[in-house]
Write a protein that holds these residues in place. Structure first.
Motif, PDB file in Angstrom:
ATOM      1  N   VAL A   1      30.468  35.845  35.983  1.00 11.11           N
ATOM      2  CA  VAL A   1      30.943  36.925  36.962  1.00 11.11           C
ATOM      3  C   VAL A   1      31.936  35.992  37.233  1.00 11.11           C
ATOM      4  N   ILE A   2      33.108  37.320  37.861  1.00  8.67           N
ATOM      5  CA  ILE A   2      34.206  36.471  38.242  1.00  8.67           C
ATOM      6  C   ILE A   2      34.600  36.999  39.955  1.00  8.67           C
ATOM      7  N   ASP A   3      34.604  35.611  40.486  1.00  7.08           N
ATOM      8  CA  ASP A   3      34.907  36.483  42.463  1.00  7.08           C
ATOM      9  C   ASP A   3      35.775  35.344  43.052  1.00  7.08           C
ATOM     10  N   GLY A   4      36.313  36.795  43.881  1.00  8.33           N
ATOM     11  CA  GLY A   4      37.590  35.824  44.799  1.00  8.33           C
ATOM     12  C   GLY A   4      37.480  34.941  46.397  1.00  8.33           C
ATOM     13  N   GLY A   5      35.979  35.456  46.125  1.00  6.32           N
ATOM     14  CA  GLY A   5      35.642  34.853  47.541  1.00  6.32           C
ATOM     15  C   GLY A   5      36.251  35.413  49.072  1.00  6.32           C
ATOM     16  N   GLU A   6      36.511  36.568  48.637  1.00  4.15           N
ATOM     17  CA  GLU A   6      37.162  37.866  49.747  1.00  4.15           C
ATOM     18  C   GLU A   6      36.145  39.085  49.957  1.00  4.15           C
ATOM     19  N   PRO A   7      34.585  38.605  50.126  1.00  2.00           N
ATOM     20  CA  PRO A   7      33.658  39.193  49.924  1.00  2.00           C
ATOM     21  C   PRO A   7      34.149  40.983  51.255  1.00  2.00           C
ATOM     22  N   ARG A   8      34.059  42.001  51.149  1.00  2.00           N
ATOM     23  CA  ARG A   8      34.766  43.063  52.059  1.00  2.00           C
ATOM     24  C   ARG A   8      33.759  42.994  53.135  1.00  2.00           C
TER      25      ARG A   8
ATOM     26  N   THR B   1      37.958  32.757  40.815  1.00  2.00           N
ATOM     27  CA  THR B   1      38.650  32.732  40.636  1.00  2.00           C
ATOM     28  C   THR B   1      39.026  34.798  40.626  1.00  2.00           C
ATOM     29  N   MET B   2      40.725  35.039  40.454  1.00  2.00           N
ATOM     30  CA  MET B   2      40.379  36.547  40.808  1.00  2.00           C
ATOM     31  C   MET B   2      41.000  37.232  38.632  1.00  2.00           C
ATOM     32  N   VAL B   3      40.612  37.920  38.854  1.00  2.00           N
ATOM     33  CA  VAL B   3      41.100  39.062  37.841  1.00  2.00           C
ATOM     34  C   VAL B   3      42.884  39.400  37.687  1.00  2.00           C
ATOM     35  N   THR B   4      43.103  38.842  36.779  1.00  2.00           N
ATOM     36  CA  THR B   4      45.023  39.156  37.241  1.00  2.00           C
ATOM     37  C   THR B   4      44.950  40.539  35.882  1.00  2.00           C
ATOM     38  N   LYS B   5      44.269  40.660  34.619  1.00  2.00           N
ATOM     39  CA  LYS B   5      44.993  41.817  34.171  1.00  2.00           C
ATOM     40  C   LYS B   5      42.998  41.644  32.755  1.00  2.00           C
TER      41      LYS B   5
ATOM     42  N   THR C   1      41.966  38.574  31.767  1.00  2.00           N
ATOM     43  CA  THR C   1      42.713  37.407  31.866  1.00  2.00           C
ATOM     44  C   THR C   1      43.010  36.930  33.339  1.00  2.00           C
ATOM     45  N   LEU C   2      42.407  35.609  32.898  1.00  2.00           N
ATOM     46  CA  LEU C   2      42.281  35.173  35.088  1.00  2.00           C
ATOM     47  C   LEU C   2      43.251  34.636  35.800  1.00  2.00           C
ATOM     48  N   ALA C   3      43.415  34.295  36.988  1.00  2.00           N
ATOM     49  CA  ALA C   3      44.429  34.127  37.725  1.00  2.00           C
ATOM     50  C   ALA C   3      44.846  32.381  37.103  1.00  2.00           C
ATOM     51  N   ASP C   4      43.889  31.351  36.537  1.00  2.00           N
ATOM     52  CA  ASP C   4      44.674  29.983  36.563  1.00  2.00           C
ATOM     53  C   ASP C   4      44.737  30.493  34.864  1.00  2.00           C
TER      54      ASP C   4
END
Length: 320
Positions: free
Chosen positions: A46-53, A93-97, A114-117
């Protein structure tokens, strides 16, 4: 499993850990999908950037068993419960690709993420549960009140502003429908803003519902946020409105669905990902659920769609 751990047999020998399912987004839809798959003993990331709507909302309502809790409280509890399952990897984290790939030892379709890191993972299935990004009308004082006294869903927040003067800001043809619902909660004024005045049949229905039609646009929200003391109109008048409902324009918060080749439908507020009855997109192996894949937005509906997607993904892995 602890957050940010790797899973899957043989992962130590791979540069990229491989999962059964990657879920992009940890809102109500993504976490509901993840729970079904965790209980099916599938390896999931589960990948999440921590900014839910719904981070702007003070409380969440209408979600059975959680009425009145803060969205962050519901989300934190859900993540804590989910991460007790030993096949779950939760990455903040965020998904970039994201792209489909093919490797010799995997007859089933695989995707590279691909993840942001800079790290990479592989997955057999993807669930897009990214939610949407809201864009509000350009009216001074509107944004800082979003989710508190500037609202979207009458069923989510109407009860909390009951018996006060309610305004509806027209942003789309369906705004008149939204206005017709609101007199059950309080006296309602419909602001046509700079858009066209509703047709005669709609005007008659609005007026028969006791709704006041106001053609002078709102140019400023007055008072100390998050409260609304009133609204200032273009003609200089000030009306004693205490809560505003508005349909924001929505867009995808990231380009991942487009990268994967997903098709979109056009809703009254903006595009959403096209899915079939099982929540699968036009791209085999890619599913979508929640606000990103629906024209109507609601926490309970998002959670239900996530359950449906999780179950469908599990079955797609079983019946390949």
């Amino acid at each position: 499993m602890s957050q940010n751990a790797s899973v899957g047999a043989g992962n130590s020998a791979r540069a990229k850990p491989r999962y059964d399912v990657a879920i992009i987004g940890a809102g109500f839809a993504g976490l509901s999908a993840a729970l079904q798959l965790a209980r099916a003993r599938r390896t999931i990331c589960v990948i999440d950037g921590g900014e839910p709507r719904n981070r702007f909302a003070t409380t969440s309502h209408g979600f059975l068993g959680h009425d009145g809790k803060t969205p962050s409280e519901i989300r934190t509890t859900a993540i804590d419960q989910l991460c007790r399952y030993d096949t779950v990897d939760f990455r903040e984290t965020m998904v970039t690709k994201a792209a489909a790939c093919k490797v010799p030892d995997a007859p089933d379709r695989l995707f590279d993420i691909t993840l942001a890191d800079g790290s990479l993972i592989e997955t057999h299935r993807i669930i897009l549960a990214t939610g949407v990004r809201d864009t509000l009308p350009d009216i001074p004082g509107l944004t800082e009140r979003w989710g508190k006294t500037v609202l979207h869903c009458p069923y989510c927040h109407g009860y909390e502003v009951r018996d006060t003067e309610i305004g509806v800001i027209a942003t789309m043809p369906q705004s008149s429908h939204q206005a017709m619902l609101l007199p059950d909660w309080g006296p309602t004024t419909y602001f046509t803003q700079s858009g066209p005045t509703p047709d005669q049949d709609t005007l008659m229905t609005l007026r028969d519902s006791g709704i006041t039609i106001e053609t002078s646009p709102i140019v400023e929200i007055l008072g100390t946020a998050p409260a609304i003391a009133g609204v200032k109109l273009a003609d200089g008048r000030i009306l004693a409105i205490r809560a505003l409902f508005v349909g924001p324009t929505v867009s995808m918060p990231n380009p991942i669905a487009e990268m994967l080749g997903c098709q979109f439908e056009t809703g009254p507020q903006g595009p959403f990902i096209e899915v079939d009855a099982s929540k699968e997109t036009n791209v085999p192996g890619v599913f979508a659920a929640g606000d990103a894949a629906a024209a109507g937005h609601n926490a309970t509906l998002a959670s239900a769609a996530g359950v449906m997607a999780g179950v469908a993904v599990h079955q797609s892995l079983v019946f390949k």
